[in-house]
Structures are given as structure tokens and as C-alpha cells.
Design a protein around this motif. Sequence first.
Motif, PDB file in Angstrom:
ATOM      1  N   VAL A   1      -0.931 -11.318  -2.191  1.00 45.32           N
ATOM      2  CA  VAL A   1       0.066 -10.181  -2.026  1.00 45.32           C
ATOM      3  C   VAL A   1      -0.363  -9.038  -0.938  1.00 45.32           C
ATOM      4  N   LEU A   2       0.399  -8.542  -0.237  1.00 45.78           N
ATOM      5  CA  LEU A   2      -0.086  -7.184   0.156  1.00 45.78           C
ATOM      6  C   LEU A   2       1.013  -6.332  -0.255  1.00 45.78           C
ATOM      7  N   ALA A   3       0.437  -5.340  -1.180  1.00 48.69           N
ATOM      8  CA  ALA A   3       1.440  -4.358  -1.802  1.00 48.69           C
ATOM      9  C   ALA A   3       1.421  -3.317  -0.975  1.00 48.69           C
TER      10      ALA A   3
ATOM     11  N   ARG B   1       4.652   4.081   0.350  1.00 46.69           N
ATOM     12  CA  ARG B   1       4.353   5.196   1.199  1.00 46.69           C
ATOM     13  C   ARG B   1       3.390   5.998   0.329  1.00 46.69           C
ATOM     14  N   MET B   2       3.259   6.216  -1.116  1.00 43.02           N
ATOM     15  CA  MET B   2       2.132   6.708  -1.910  1.00 43.02           C
ATOM     16  C   MET B   2       1.418   5.502  -2.571  1.00 43.02           C
ATOM     17  N   LEU B   3       0.164   5.647  -2.434  1.00 43.76           N
ATOM     18  CA  LEU B   3      -0.725   4.506  -3.156  1.00 43.76           C
ATOM     19  C   LEU B   3      -0.775   5.063  -4.815  1.00 43.76           C
ATOM     20  N   PRO B   4      -0.687   4.048  -5.490  1.00 48.04           N
ATOM     21  CA  PRO B   4      -1.034   4.379  -7.037  1.00 48.04           C
ATOM     22  C   PRO B   4      -2.176   4.845  -7.317  1.00 48.04           C
ATOM     23  N   SER B   5      -2.224   5.818  -8.650  1.00 52.07           N
ATOM     24  CA  SER B   5      -3.501   6.383  -8.636  1.00 52.07           C
ATOM     25  C   SER B   5      -4.598   5.533  -9.304  1.00 52.07           C
ATOM     26  N   SER B   6      -3.819   4.550 -10.150  1.00 49.85           N
ATOM     27  CA  SER B   6      -4.894   3.523 -10.720  1.00 49.85           C
ATOM     28  C   SER B   6      -5.004   2.474  -9.839  1.00 49.85           C
TER      29      SER B   6
ATOM     30  N   LYS C   1       1.456 -16.154   1.655  1.00 51.46           N
ATOM     31  CA  LYS C   1       1.077 -14.883   1.808  1.00 51.46           C
ATOM     32  C   LYS C   1       2.597 -13.919   1.707  1.00 51.46           C
ATOM     33  N   ILE C   2       2.495 -12.809   0.892  1.00 48.01           N
ATOM     34  CA  ILE C   2       3.691 -12.223   0.602  1.00 48.01           C
ATOM     35  C   ILE C   2       3.280 -10.630   0.819  1.00 48.01           C
ATOM     36  N   LEU C   3       4.475 -10.174   1.520  1.00 53.03           N
ATOM     37  CA  LEU C   3       4.337  -8.613   1.920  1.00 53.03           C
ATOM     38  C   LEU C   3       5.466  -8.281   0.874  1.00 53.03           C
ATOM     39  N   LEU C   4       5.013  -7.090   0.277  1.00 54.52           N
ATOM     40  CA  LEU C   4       5.829  -6.562  -0.759  1.00 54.52           C
ATOM     41  C   LEU C   4       5.766  -4.950  -0.458  1.00 54.52           C
ATOM     42  N   THR C   5       7.148  -4.645  -0.004  1.00 56.69           N
ATOM     43  CA  THR C   5       7.411  -3.256   0.309  1.00 56.69           C
ATOM     44  C   THR C   5       7.986  -2.359  -1.148  1.00 56.69           C
TER      45      THR C   5
ATOM     46  N   ASN D   1      -6.001  -3.142  -3.579  1.00 60.06           N
ATOM     47  CA  ASN D   1      -5.453  -4.022  -2.757  1.00 60.06           C
ATOM     48  C   ASN D   1      -3.987  -3.556  -1.911  1.00 60.06           C
ATOM     49  N   TRP D   2      -3.938  -2.271  -2.089  1.00 60.62           N
ATOM     50  CA  TRP D   2      -2.674  -1.771  -1.410  1.00 60.62           C
ATOM     51  C   TRP D   2      -2.946  -1.384   0.028  1.00 60.62           C
ATOM     52  N   LEU D   3      -1.699  -1.099   0.441  1.00 60.58           N
ATOM     53  CA  LEU D   3      -1.826  -0.507   1.964  1.00 60.58           C
ATOM     54  C   LEU D   3      -0.622   0.523   2.009  1.00 60.58           C
ATOM     55  N   LYS D   4      -1.168   1.887   2.333  1.00 59.26           N
ATOM     56  CA  LYS D   4      -0.269   2.938   2.279  1.00 59.26           C
ATOM     57  C   LYS D   4       0.503   2.745   3.757  1.00 59.26           C
TER      58      LYS D   4
END
Length: 307
Positions: free
Chosen positions: A26-28, A31-36, A2-6, A40-43
Motif C-alpha cells: 500500500v502506498l498511503a 497532504r500531511m504526513l502522520p507524526s508517528s 499494489k494499492i494507492l490510498l488517498t 511508508n507514506w507519501l506526502k
Amino acid sequence: MKILLTGAAGQLGTELLPLLSKWGRVLATDRMLPSSDPSNWLKLDISDGDALENELNRFNPDLIVNTAAYTAVDQAETEPQTAFLVNAELPDRLATWAKTNNSRLIHYSTDYIFNGEGNKPYLESDQPGPLSIYGESKLEGERCITRSACVHATLRTSWVYSSHGKNFVLTMLALARKGLSLKIVDDQKGCPTWAKNLALASDQVIKCWQESGVDDRQGVFHYCDDRTVSWYGFAREIFRQAVSAGLLDTEPELTPVPSIEFPQQAKRPHWSVLDTRKIRNQFGISPVSFMQSIQDVVTEIKSRELQ
Ligand SMILES: NC(=O)c1ccc[n+]([C@@H]2O[C@H](COP(=O)([O-])OP(=O)(O)OC[C@H]3O[C@@H](n4cnc5c(N)ncnc54)[C@H](OP(=O)(O)O)[C@@H]3O)[C@@H](O)[C@H]2O)c1
């Protein structure tokens, strides 16, 4: 794994995400989420230490890859607290968590921790002497990680660019398209590094750790691409490749100038060249060709514009 990417939406984070996904879940975060495709992202604003700690405890990563940083070099001079919070206190928190929870950390630092008075490539063991708040804050981040004694690789790099985000390549192309003649600093020398090559170097570190353990292969390492140029030399190569790829009709008129003619808030080192022998010896990572990388990034920019 499990990988946390900041900093997943930044230059390096964007290049790392597909590579890290090969290694596990991966938990991507950014502070801003991508528009596309933000599914699977976390703000996550990592300057909120409690929120960061909660996520670490919840996700419980085996590996933390910290590309988030306060990278506005000039702005840092007037926002030192924010720069130190993001570039020093947060790496400290990540490293402390990694140490306590038996996790590993890959972190990034900069050539701007040196004062640039040398004339041969800097070794990892050379004396730092940052000239700017940005450099000081990044150096403090490195030191916090070392003090924590967590398993880590801190990759120092320089002059990062990519086909997205804020960087010298995209700035130069935008200025050239306005038809401006340009004055470019010619007395600061460094090694421009394509974010994709740094991501591949990071991937190789993970591969080595996975295959044969960490051993003593941890600490601070230098990675940059293979050519030393000035900003002027960098710009010339960008424009040469952009014309040859059909991104620009003609190269703009360029004038080399000393830094003194281009005052900036933060001081920059005049000599910013990193010696990369240690990462080559320990991880088999060799610097990638600068010329080929510029060609590839220009091709990427062109295909993105055609979409
Ligand atoms: N860029 C260079 O020339 C260079 C040179 C040497 C070393 N480095 C180092 O290389 C690493 C990667 O750089 P990069 O060029 O990929 O940087 P970048 O493009 O600026 O990406 C950094 C990312 O971190 C995010 N971030 C900043 N503060 C945050 C916060 N409080 N919470 C959550 N996310 C936050 C940024 O979001 P926002 O866009 O919203 O701020 C951005 O998405 C950094 O450690 C940097 O210091 C970079």
C-alpha cells in the motif's frame, strides 16, 4: 496487489490502512504526513494533478482507494472551486487513469447528494438533488467515475464518525466536558456510520472482487450502519455510552431544536437514510449495529486517552 490510498490520515483512511495492507503493498498518501511512523507514506496534495499523475504512473497501482475529499460542508459554500477540484476533478482523473491502465477504483460519496424530501430509505437509483455545494461536487465526482467506465465501486455513506479526526462524536464529548447545556438539531434524520464499519465493507468488496471477479458487481452502492436517528438522538446515545464507560461523569442537559434555530451556511437534507439492500445482495455486506459501534468507539476514545 499494489494499492494507492488517498486521504490515508482521514477518518476512513486511518481505518482502511491496516485492512488494505493485508492485500499487498500500500502506498498511503495524504497532504500531511502522520507524526508517528510516516516511513511508508507519501506526502501528496492530490489537487496538484500533475504530481498525482506522476505518482500513479510511477507506482502503477492495481487498485486505487480514494478517501481524500473536501469534507468541510459549510466552508464549501464559499470555496466551491476547491470543493469541485477535490471532489469531482480528482476522482475524474483517478477514474480516467484507472480505465486507461486497467486498474480498479473504490471511491466514496455521500447521502448529501439527495434533497432529503423523501420518507423512505433512498435507493441507489433514486433521483439526486443536492442542496449544497458539497453535495453537488460529490455528485459530479460520482458522475465522472461512471462516465469513465473504469471498474469501480462508489460507496455512498452518511454521518461518518470515528475515534479520531473531526466528527460529531468528538465534538459532542468536547462540548460536554466544558459543562455546557446543548441544543441539538432534531429534525434531520440519518444513519451514523462508524468509519471502521465502512472500511470493513470496502474490504469485503475487495475480497469478493479478488475471489470471484468483478462481474457486474460494480457501480454505486449504499452503506451505512443500521439505525436511523436525528442528531439529537445520536447525541443522546453518545452521552449515554460515555457515562457508562466513565468518559463523562454525567450526561449534559440536551434540548432538541429544529434546524431553523441552528443556522448553517450549507443546507442539509432533513431525511438522509440510505437503503443498503443492493450492497447486501451483491457483496453480502449487512449494516453493523449503531449501538454496538458507539459503544466500541467510546471504548477506543477512552483507551486512547489513558495512553
Ligand atoms: N465525514 C462524513 O460525515 C461523511 C459523510 C458522507 C460521506 N463521506 C465521504 O467519505 C469519504 C471519507 O470521509 P472522511 O470522513 O474520512 O473524511 P476526512 O476525515 O475529512 O478525510 C479526508 C482526508 O483527505 C485529505 N485531503 C483533503 N484534500 C486533500 C488534498 N487536496 N490532497 C490530499 N489529501 C487531501 C484530508 O486532509 P485534511 O484533513 O488536511 O483536509 C483528510 O486527511 C469522503 O469521500 C467523504 O466525502 C463522509
